[in-house]
Design a protein around this motif. Structure first.
Motif, short mmCIF file in Angstrom:
data_model
loop_
_atom_site.label_atom_id
_atom_site.label_comp_id
_atom_site.label_asym_id
_atom_site.label_seq_id
_atom_site.Cartn_x
_atom_site.Cartn_y
_atom_site.Cartn_z
N ILE A 467 0.86 -1.18 0.00
CA ILE A 467 0.00 0.00 0.00
C ILE A 467 0.89 1.23 0.00
CG2 ILE A 467 -1.76 1.33 1.22
CD1 ILE A 467 -2.77 -1.17 2.50
N ASP A 468 0.65 2.15 -0.94
CA ASP A 468 1.38 3.42 -0.89
C ASP A 468 0.44 4.50 -0.36
OD1 ASP A 468 -0.33 4.00 -2.98
OD2 ASP A 468 1.25 4.54 -4.42
N ALA A 469 0.91 5.74 -0.29
CA ALA A 469 0.12 6.83 0.27
C ALA A 469 -1.16 7.05 -0.53
CB ALA A 469 0.96 8.12 0.31
N THR A 470 -1.05 6.93 -1.87
CA THR A 470 -2.24 7.11 -2.71
C THR A 470 -3.28 6.03 -2.42
OG1 THR A 470 -0.87 8.08 -4.45
CG2 THR A 470 -3.06 7.32 -5.08
N GLY A 471 -2.80 4.79 -2.28
CA GLY A 471 -3.72 3.70 -1.99
C GLY A 471 -4.40 3.87 -0.65
N VAL A 494 -5.89 -6.16 8.53
CA VAL A 494 -4.84 -5.21 8.18
C VAL A 494 -3.49 -5.80 8.57
CG1 VAL A 494 -3.90 -2.90 8.57
CG2 VAL A 494 -6.37 -3.25 8.50
N ARG A 495 -2.57 -5.89 7.62
CA ARG A 495 -1.25 -6.44 7.91
C ARG A 495 -0.44 -5.46 8.74
NH1 ARG A 495 0.36 -9.46 2.29
NH2 ARG A 495 2.38 -9.61 3.34
N VAL A 501 0.67 3.45 7.68
CA VAL A 501 0.22 4.33 6.61
C VAL A 501 -1.30 4.48 6.61
CG1 VAL A 501 0.07 2.50 4.85
CG2 VAL A 501 0.50 4.86 4.15
N LEU A 502 -2.05 3.41 6.96
CA LEU A 502 -3.50 3.52 7.04
C LEU A 502 -3.93 4.41 8.20
CD1 LEU A 502 -4.65 -0.15 6.26
CD2 LEU A 502 -4.70 1.83 4.75
N GLY A 503 -3.15 4.35 9.29
CA GLY A 503 -3.47 5.21 10.42
C GLY A 503 -3.17 6.67 10.14
N VAL A 504 -2.00 6.94 9.54
CA VAL A 504 -1.60 8.32 9.25
C VAL A 504 -2.58 8.99 8.28
CG1 VAL A 504 0.15 9.73 8.12
CG2 VAL A 504 0.83 7.98 9.75
N ARG A 509 -9.40 5.75 11.17
CA ARG A 509 -10.20 6.74 11.89
C ARG A 509 -11.54 7.00 11.20
NH1 ARG A 509 -5.42 9.62 11.88
NH2 ARG A 509 -6.34 11.12 10.42
N SER A 510 -11.62 6.74 9.90
CA SER A 510 -12.86 7.00 9.16
C SER A 510 -13.95 6.00 9.47
CB SER A 510 -12.58 6.99 7.65
OG SER A 510 -11.65 7.99 7.30
#
Length: 537
Positions: A467-471, A494-495, A501-504, A509-510
């Motif tokens: 996963i990158d920032a865009t993903g 979630v791995r 990155v998902l948290g940042v 949070r959504s």
């Protein structure tokens, strides 16, 4: 910094291999002599500069470089870059260019940039090599036809111009080139261990001298090394050479590291240190510049001869440089009578061997994308510039790689595990696979949003490899879009490496509630079914 400097460990095999090292060094020295002279002449700086570079750079790189068997000196690829620079700025600029490029390569080694060469795809390397071979061959066409008039800087255009303006004076140099090439080819087949280029030049030179043929010779060479001195430096010249210096440095780094990598795979000669190799090559070009030489690189052909001849330590490369030094002090007058056309013949055969039909066939039959990368790299190398060709080749290869990654990424709706319950059709269980990155994230997100009449969506993320920032941002947008449609979103699996990155970027949070994040599928499905029942009550 200790691992970037010479050490006693560099010679730990010497007591077992010193005889083979000496023999290999002498063999490589004999092979390197005609190539050093030819590359010096072909680049426009002269035979003396080619020989000085082979001696000084070869010695310094052998001591300070990162490979135990690398042989350095002037190479065909460097000639391709230097020829137009000499035509534009003159011979006097080459020594300064060598210093500047050497400093850049040295700094790259100190900054630990050596491993970046591993990111260059194989089709780019082969396209680059084939393109260089074609250019070196084309550069010899004017010498083959005895043409001395004004020529375009592009090798292909120069060759076409030469052939179109050929006269009867071209017969003699053409004949010398044909004889030189024939001797090399025949010897290569019947006695591959003999130094074919050296023997070919020796035979042709004797023939030309006995028949007193009116051909152009190398001419007088100094019978000693020039004294080291600082090249003429002025601000205008320095500024003008900055761009070419970076191009030369990039080429020197790429070719040297590729050569060292190939050498390490040919025999058990110990690993190579990529960063130290850059340091050594940088110091080699700097040293050559002080002696009026040209930028140097690791030479794949001479390095291969060294390994195949039994070279196992740096002593072999050092001996090679000393053999060439002996030629300067003992045989300068003999070397002076070598016909220039014979050197062109050597380079034509060498260039032809760089364009391997077998390798080209393998690349073209591999995958369509790799074949396209190879062809584009070769064409740009021949028609535009070597360093630009590598950059474009990497860019095209990256495009195809991202395209494949995007196509391999997908969203799959799965059936909920048994036992089934009422209104299960209102729960969407989606497994996302592959890479969730900028090339695929929006497409995958839209596929989920296209489903209607869902009240709960479970996103299975455990199959996502990257996963990158865009993903991560697109996943956050997907969760928000679904929640705005009053669709409850649950995330499962979630791995560990993706949590940050998902948290940042807010994907976690959504979620409507912190309890909507699950490690296992069964609790997630159970929770989803409760949401549907509550919503329908």
């Amino acid at each position: 910094m200790r691992d970037l400097l010479p050490s006693r460990d560099d010679y730990q095999l010497l007591r077992f291999s010193w005889k083979m090292d000496i023999a290999a060094g002498v063999t490589v020295g004999i092979v390197a002599l005609p190539l050093a002279l030819a590359f010096g002449v072909s680049s426009g700086v002269g035979a003396e500069a080619g020989l000085v570079t082979a001696i000084i750079a070869g010695l310094v790189a052998a001591i300070f470089g990162g490979s135990n068997v690398q042989v350095s000196g002037p190479t065909g690829a460097m000639v391709v870059v230097l020829a137009p620079i000499v035509a534009q700025y003159g011979v006097g600029a080459v020594a300064l260019l060598s210093l500047m490029a050497g400093v850049i390569v040295l700094v790259a080694g100190v900054l630990r940039l050596g491993r970046t060469v591993s990111f260059i795809p194989w089709p780019v390397i082969e396209g680059f090599t084939a393109g260089i071979g074609v250019i070196i061959f084309l550069q010899q066409v004017p010498a083959a036809f005895g043409y001395s008039g004004h020529l375009p800087t592009n090798a292909l255009l120069a060759a076409i111009h030469t052939v179109s303006h050929a006269t009867k004076d071209a017969i003699l140099p053409l004949l010398i080139i044909i004889v030189t090439a024939a001797i090399m080819i025949v010897l290569g087949k019947i006695a591959p261990k003999l130094p074919a280029s050296f023997i070919a030049i020796l035979v042709v030179s004797i023939g030309v001298a006995l028949l007193k043929l009116p051909v152009e010779l190398i001419g007088e060479l100094p019978n000693s090394l020039p004294a080291p001195h600082l090249p003429d430096v002025n601000l205008e010249m320095f500024t003008s050479l900055l761009g070419p210096a970076f191009a030369v440095a990039a080429l020197a780094a790429i070719e040297s590291l590729l050569s060292a990598r190939v050498a390490a795979s040919m025999a058990d000669t110990g690993p190579y240190n990529a960063d130290r190799e850059l340091v050594g090559q940088g110091l080699a070009s700097i040293s050559a510049g002080f002696f009026g030489g040209m930028p140097a690189t690791g030479a794949i052909a001479r390095t291969a001869v060294n390994v195949r001849s039994g070279g196992r330590t740096r002593i072999a490369s050092i001996i090679h440089a000393l053999v060439l030094l002996g030629v300067v002090y003992v045989a300068a007058n003999i070397v002076a009578v070598i016909p220039l056309a014979a050197l062109s013949g050597v380079l034509m055969v060498t260039a032809s061997r760089m364009v391997s039909i077998e390798v080209i066939s393998r690349v073209m039959r591999s995958t369509r994308s790799d074949a396209i990368v190879f062809v584009i790299t070769a064409i740009v190398t021949i028609s535009v510039d070597l360093v630009i060709a590598v950059g474009i080749g990497i860019a095209v290869a990256t495009f195809f790689m991202l395209r494949r990654m995007s196509m391999n990424a997908g969203v799959f709706r799965e059936t909920l595990p048994e036992p089934a319950t009422l209104n299960d059709e209102k729960i969407g269980l989606f497994r996302i696979e592959g890479a969730l990155f900028f090339g695929a994230a929006e497409r995958l997100s839209q596929q989920i949003l296209d489903y209607e009449d869902l009240e709960v969506v479970i996103l299975r993320l455990s199959h996502i490899q990257m996963i990158d920032a865009t993903g991560a941002h697109q996943l956050t947008e997907l969760v928000n879009a679904l929640e705005r449609k009053n669709v409850t979103v649950l995330i499962k699996g979630v791995r560990k490496e993706h949590i940050h990155v998902l948290g940042v970027l807010g994907a976690i949070r959504s979620l409507r509630h912190e309890n909507h994040l699950f490690d296992d599928l069964a609790p997630a499905v159970e929770h989803a079914r409760k949401h549907v029942k509550i919503d329908n009550s």
